[in-house]
Write a protein that holds these residues in place. Structure first.
Motif, PDB file in Angstrom:
ATOM      1  N   LYS A 139     -14.544 -18.241   4.257  1.00  0.00           N
ATOM      2  CA  LYS A 139     -13.741 -17.030   4.495  1.00  0.00           C
ATOM      3  C   LYS A 139     -14.987 -15.926   4.818  1.00  0.00           C
ATOM      4  O   LYS A 139     -16.137 -15.914   4.264  1.00  0.00           O
ATOM      5  N   THR A 140     -14.431 -14.767   5.627  1.00  0.00           N
ATOM      6  CA  THR A 140     -15.502 -13.806   5.550  1.00  0.00           C
ATOM      7  C   THR A 140     -15.073 -12.449   4.992  1.00  0.00           C
ATOM      8  O   THR A 140     -13.813 -12.176   5.265  1.00  0.00           O
ATOM      9  N   PRO A 141     -15.464 -12.111   3.955  1.00  0.00           N
ATOM     10  CA  PRO A 141     -15.100 -10.992   3.030  1.00  0.00           C
ATOM     11  C   PRO A 141     -15.754  -9.608   3.574  1.00  0.00           C
ATOM     12  O   PRO A 141     -16.442  -9.349   4.083  1.00  0.00           O
ATOM     13  N   VAL A 142     -14.635  -8.590   3.316  1.00  0.00           N
ATOM     14  CA  VAL A 142     -15.084  -7.251   3.646  1.00  0.00           C
ATOM     15  C   VAL A 142     -14.628  -6.553   2.366  1.00  0.00           C
ATOM     16  O   VAL A 142     -13.503  -6.528   1.638  1.00  0.00           O
ATOM     17  N   VAL A 143     -15.627  -5.860   1.599  1.00  0.00           N
ATOM     18  CA  VAL A 143     -15.371  -5.440   0.258  1.00  0.00           C
ATOM     19  C   VAL A 143     -15.225  -3.820   0.641  1.00  0.00           C
ATOM     20  O   VAL A 143     -15.634  -3.080   0.945  1.00  0.00           O
ATOM     21  N   VAL A 144     -14.066  -3.385  -0.256  1.00  0.00           N
ATOM     22  CA  VAL A 144     -13.323  -1.973  -0.126  1.00  0.00           C
ATOM     23  C   VAL A 144     -13.173  -1.600  -1.652  1.00  0.00           C
ATOM     24  O   VAL A 144     -12.874  -2.375  -2.466  1.00  0.00           O
ATOM     25  N   ASN A 145     -12.926  -0.442  -1.916  1.00  0.00           N
ATOM     26  CA  ASN A 145     -12.481   0.321  -3.112  1.00  0.00           C
ATOM     27  C   ASN A 145     -11.128   0.366  -3.021  1.00  0.00           C
ATOM     28  O   ASN A 145     -10.505   0.799  -1.838  1.00  0.00           O
ATOM     29  N   ASP A 146     -10.366   0.517  -4.231  1.00  0.00           N
ATOM     30  CA  ASP A 146      -8.943   0.849  -4.306  1.00  0.00           C
ATOM     31  C   ASP A 146      -8.705   2.186  -3.701  1.00  0.00           C
ATOM     32  O   ASP A 146      -9.402   3.239  -3.538  1.00  0.00           O
ATOM     33  N   GLY A 147      -7.316   2.130  -3.240  1.00  0.00           N
ATOM     34  CA  GLY A 147      -6.914   3.671  -2.550  1.00  0.00           C
ATOM     35  C   GLY A 147      -5.693   3.073  -1.894  1.00  0.00           C
ATOM     36  O   GLY A 147      -5.464   1.854  -1.649  1.00  0.00           O
ATOM     37  N   PRO A 148      -4.632   4.164  -1.501  1.00  0.00           N
ATOM     38  CA  PRO A 148      -3.564   3.845  -0.971  1.00  0.00           C
ATOM     39  C   PRO A 148      -3.805   2.998   0.471  1.00  0.00           C
ATOM     40  O   PRO A 148      -4.157   3.467   1.374  1.00  0.00           O
ATOM     41  N   GLY A 149      -3.099   1.756   0.410  1.00  0.00           N
ATOM     42  CA  GLY A 149      -3.383   1.084   1.682  1.00  0.00           C
ATOM     43  C   GLY A 149      -4.635   0.389   2.043  1.00  0.00           C
ATOM     44  O   GLY A 149      -4.691  -0.419   2.893  1.00  0.00           O
ATOM     45  N   PHE A 150      -5.415   0.469   0.807  1.00  0.00           N
ATOM     46  CA  PHE A 150      -6.870  -0.132   0.954  1.00  0.00           C
ATOM     47  C   PHE A 150      -7.463   0.271   2.388  1.00  0.00           C
ATOM     48  O   PHE A 150      -7.498   1.550   2.711  1.00  0.00           O
ATOM     49  N   TYR A 151      -8.062  -0.438   3.117  1.00  0.00           N
ATOM     50  CA  TYR A 151      -8.531  -0.114   4.550  1.00  0.00           C
ATOM     51  C   TYR A 151      -7.635  -0.770   5.521  1.00  0.00           C
ATOM     52  O   TYR A 151      -7.125  -0.046   6.336  1.00  0.00           O
ATOM     53  N   THR A 152      -7.385  -2.177   5.583  1.00  0.00           N
ATOM     54  CA  THR A 152      -6.717  -3.025   6.637  1.00  0.00           C
ATOM     55  C   THR A 152      -5.252  -2.155   6.574  1.00  0.00           C
ATOM     56  O   THR A 152      -4.725  -2.145   7.739  1.00  0.00           O
ATOM     57  N   SER A 153      -4.461  -2.412   5.642  1.00  0.00           N
ATOM     58  CA  SER A 153      -3.265  -2.018   5.639  1.00  0.00           C
ATOM     59  C   SER A 153      -2.894  -0.570   6.129  1.00  0.00           C
ATOM     60  O   SER A 153      -2.021  -0.126   6.810  1.00  0.00           O
ATOM     61  N   ARG A 154      -3.915   0.448   5.743  1.00  0.00           N
ATOM     62  CA  ARG A 154      -3.997   1.830   5.987  1.00  0.00           C
ATOM     63  C   ARG A 154      -4.069   2.012   7.310  1.00  0.00           C
ATOM     64  O   ARG A 154      -3.435   2.735   8.126  1.00  0.00           O
ATOM     65  N   VAL A 155      -4.873   1.295   8.055  1.00  0.00           N
ATOM     66  CA  VAL A 155      -5.248   1.501   9.192  1.00  0.00           C
ATOM     67  C   VAL A 155      -4.275   1.041  10.483  1.00  0.00           C
ATOM     68  O   VAL A 155      -3.736   1.476  11.185  1.00  0.00           O
ATOM     69  N   VAL A 156      -3.801  -0.237   9.911  1.00  0.00           N
ATOM     70  CA  VAL A 156      -2.648  -0.916  10.682  1.00  0.00           C
ATOM     71  C   VAL A 156      -1.342  -0.059  10.483  1.00  0.00           C
ATOM     72  O   VAL A 156      -0.623   0.127  11.366  1.00  0.00           O
ATOM     73  N   GLY A 157      -1.145   0.522   9.304  1.00  0.00           N
ATOM     74  CA  GLY A 157      -0.035   1.251   8.929  1.00  0.00           C
ATOM     75  C   GLY A 157      -0.154   2.589  10.044  1.00  0.00           C
ATOM     76  O   GLY A 157       0.936   2.990  10.458  1.00  0.00           O
ATOM     77  N   ALA A 158      -1.423   3.185  10.177  1.00  0.00           N
ATOM     78  CA  ALA A 158      -1.573   4.396  11.077  1.00  0.00           C
ATOM     79  C   ALA A 158      -1.100   3.811  12.593  1.00  0.00           C
ATOM     80  O   ALA A 158      -0.601   4.771  13.422  1.00  0.00           O
ATOM     81  N   TYR A 159      -1.716   2.818  12.889  1.00  0.00           N
ATOM     82  CA  TYR A 159      -1.307   2.099  14.410  1.00  0.00           C
ATOM     83  C   TYR A 159       0.309   2.165  14.663  1.00  0.00           C
ATOM     84  O   TYR A 159       0.806   2.489  15.634  1.00  0.00           O
ATOM     85  N   THR A 160       0.802   1.524  13.572  1.00  0.00           N
ATOM     86  CA  THR A 160       2.150   1.322  13.694  1.00  0.00           C
ATOM     87  C   THR A 160       2.969   2.751  13.722  1.00  0.00           C
ATOM     88  O   THR A 160       3.954   2.757  14.388  1.00  0.00           O
ATOM     89  N   ARG A 161       2.539   3.355  12.634  1.00  0.00           N
ATOM     90  CA  ARG A 161       3.161   4.595  12.630  1.00  0.00           C
ATOM     91  C   ARG A 161       3.052   5.466  13.951  1.00  0.00           C
ATOM     92  O   ARG A 161       4.209   6.258  14.500  1.00  0.00           O
TER      93      ARG A 161
END
Length: 707
Positions: free
Chosen positions: A482-504
């Protein structure tokens, strides 16, 4: 890097042998050495034939992508391929037989070398792959691939291989005529030697008088119809901004009408155009440079011993859990798949078996390998099966309390020191970690479905996650490929947060009365594989109500203005439109195909006039970039290269655009901020550019250096 030897029978061996790495690459230095070796063999009267082979496992992996990425001019691009191109033509026309000995895979520039040989022999090995994948990196072949392949196997099959960028195994390559023989690996060399000694006057088909294409000629009625129909088919799949597919089809349509030398010259000229295009730079940077950087695990602490789990537990036998268990067992790890009862766990195992059966049917693996993978997989409901596990991945429902109950049972069975990972897309890692014995051993691993095909895993560090836990998790993901991308904790993290903005944003547009066809078609025109409303239907609106609501409560980034999207969700739910899993959502799903729900206009009266397609494209793309910058400003993530790679690998952001931050670079920060200001005046504060982006615009900065 090129070894040269000659045997007693007058057969010269030109051997690719890169001393600096595990694979051979067509760098400037190796091409020069290869050219010198070819000239040496041709000038030596004692040489009766030549074998071109590799000292590595594979033949030649392809061209030097870093060198191509750094190329800024058409002249420089032509210089990259002119030497090898001339060498390959000398091989073909010099009157001595050349055979390519393919004990391993030959892709891209490596296959171009093999195609210039008069005979190609491949080892009988299911691992071998042959293809010209340049288009997937925004390029086209530049050393004869577009000209030799159609002349060898026919225009239609060659065009499919070139336009799709897919590779084939040895058996299919033989059936296509891409290779001439498939023989046992231990007989490969002697068979190749025998062939060159028996064919002293070998000649390429296209250099023979009266040559005709296999199948149909380019200027025949069938050939003209083929290329006439190919253009609309291409445009249904690929936006014009993605330069390589269109250029490739143009080269095929034009150059195949000429003789081989004129065709090769045309290919080189258009190769130079795409090498210097933004789409090629974006694809190479994101799909090659960024992905390779992520796989090197640069975030891994060198002080932590290498972690190689022998036994792994996966909790939850649904789609995600079964997928995770599959890739673990496929990687050679003894795997335990658990669910609430034996029957549910057994269904998860059956799902895995069905996936593996499909791979056997497609000849991607043998029955013996499938059986070995299933033999490493144990399914059940008894948590005591977790004893001896080095790592456990929880993949149950996205409900915090359900996950906490699972953690308690896992730690009781596997021990308090086990490495424990949660597969979650939104729940706070730091909050979940408060319920485990040792929060330092707890981490988020957000896999993407289908797990066996999606490369990305978002690795989420909680407030107490240790560097040792991160290192061990990265080692685990390396084993899984797998290809990892490391992020820190936060609402929606990174991927869900940006996809959420797109859907929104798509739901904002819907709530404004913008046509769903316009919204989803704009996304397709931008290069996204599925429209955001079709994706929302798949996600379901009851789940989106929770996701959008939770992000709105945090009021970070573009979620400061979520009312329009929430209203759209409430209207759909109020009308009983939960999404595709129920009666339908924005769309109905009758057997004959997807259609817009007939009652939609009553919920969302169409506005007049409708916005332009470009405005919708800008809103859908700009909002993702803005949300990414907000996440960086908040310390969720910091590496632009990794974030762009994650957007392409995670939610299929158009690779030719390079990613969410490359989108800003492409426009220029100044222009991007100005466009966002205009959108903010019209649509509200979610489009306001943050101070960091305004500073970048003021200073002329970029997220990525120019190639």
């Amino acid at each position: 890097m090129i070894d040269y030897e000659q045997d007693a029978d007058g057969v010269a061996h030109i051997v690719w042998n890169n001393p600096d790495g595990p694979v051979n690459l067509k760098t400037d230095a190796s091409i020069a050495a290869f050219s010198a070796a070819v000239d040496r063999a041709l000038a030596d009267d004692a040489v009766r034939g030549v074998l071109v082979r590799s000292a590595k496992r594979d033949f030649v992996a392809g061209g030097d992508l870093l060198g191509l990425y750094a190329t800024q001019t058409a002249e420089g691009a032509i210089a990259k391929v002119s030497t090898v191109g001339a060498t390959l033509r000398r091989m073909e026309r010099a009157g001595k037989p050349f055979a390519a000995v393919l004990g391993g895979s030959a892709l891209g520039g490596g296959l171009e070398v093999a195609l210039a040989c008069h005979h190609r022999l491949a080892a009988d090995d299911a691992r071998l792959r042959f293809g010209l994948p340049e288009v997937t990196l925004g390029l086209i072949p530049g050393a004869g691939g577009t000209q030799r392949l159609p002349r060898l196997i026919g225009i239609a099959p060659a065009t499919r291989l070139l336009m799709d960028g897919k590779s084939v195994g040895a058996a299919e390559a033989l059936a296509l005529g891409l290779v001439n023989e498939v023989v046992a690996a231990d007989r490969l060399l002697e068979t190749a030697r025998a062939w060159v000694l028996a064919h002293p006057q070998a000649q390429q088909p296209w250099d023979r008088k009266g040559f005709r294409y296999p199948g149909f000629e380019p200027q025949s009625l069938e050939g003209r119809a083929f290329f006439f129909n190919a253009w609309p088919q291409l445009r249904r799949k690929s936006p014009m901004e993605d330069r390589a597919p269109g250029v490739l089809l143009h080269v095929l349509g034009q150059a195949l009408q000429r003789d081989i030398d004129a065709g090769l010259a045309i290919e080189q000229r258009y190769f130079a155009q795409v090498v210097t295009s933004p789409s090629a730079k974006n694809r190479i940077r994101t799909q090659f440079i960024a992905a390779n950087a992520a796989r090197k695990l640069t975030r891994r602490s060198p002080d932590v011993p290498r972690f190689e789990p022998k036994r792994v537990g996966v909790i939850g036998a649904g789609t995600m859990g079964a997928g995770i268990a599959l890739v673990c067992a496929r990687a050679g790890i003894a795997t335990v798949l658990l669910d609430r009862d034996d029957a549910t766990a057994a269904r998860g195992r059956e799902r895995i078996a069905k996936t593996l059966d499909g791979s056997v049917e497609r000849k991607l693996m043998g029955a013996q390998e499938r059986d070995a993978i299933l033999g490493r997989l144990q399914a059940g409901s008894d948590f005591e099966l977790l004893q001896g596990c080095d790592l456990v991945v929880e993949a149950v429902i996205e409900v915090a309390q359900a996950k906490r109950e699972v953690f308690e049972r896992v730690l009781a069975a596997a021990g308090p020191d086990v490495l424990l990972a949660t597969n979650t897309s939104t729940l706070s890692i730091s909050s979940l970690a408060k319920t485990v014995a040792h929060p330092r051993n707890f981490i988020g691993l957000h896999f993407f479905a289908p797990v066996d095909r999606m490369a990305l895993v978002e690795v989420i560090m909680g407030a107490d996650t240790s560097e040792a836990t991160l290192a061990r998790s990265l080692d685990f993901l390396r084993l899984l490929g797998k290809t990892p991308v490391v992020v820190n904790d936060g609402p929606g993290f990174y991927t869900s947060r940006v996809v959420g903005a797109y859907t929104r944003e798509a739901l904002h547009l819907l709530n404004e009365g913008v046509s769903p066809a316009l919204i989803d078609n704009a996304a397709f025109i931008a290069g996204l594989p599925i429209g955001p409303l079709a994706m929302a239907d798949l996600t379901s609106y009851d789940l989106l109500a929770d996701i959008v609501g939770s992000l709105a409560r945090e009021a970070r980034g573009t979620a400061v203005q979520s009312q329009g999207a929430q209203q759209a969700i409430e209207k759909l739910l109020g009308a009983g439109r939960l999404g595709r899993k129920a009666a339908g959502g924005v769309y109905d799903y009758p057997p004959e195909g997807k259609t817009v729900w007939s009652g939609l206009a009553e919920l969302f009266p169409p506005r007049s006039p409708q916005p332009s397609t470009q405005e919708v494209v800008n809103r859908l793309l700009h909002i993702q970039s803005l949300e990414t910058v907000h996440a960086m400003d908040e310390g969720i993530a910091s590496d632009p290269l990794a974030l762009d790679a994650a957007s392409v690998l995670g939610w299929s952001y158009p690779a030719f655009r390079g990613g969410v931050l490359a989108h800003i670079d492409q426009a220029g920060a100044g222009r991007f901020v100005a466009e966002c200001d205009a959108l903010a005046r019209q649509h509200g504060p979610r489009f306001e550019a943050p101070a960091s982006l305004r500073a970048m615009a003021r200073d002329g900065g970029r997220f990525h250096a120019l190639g």
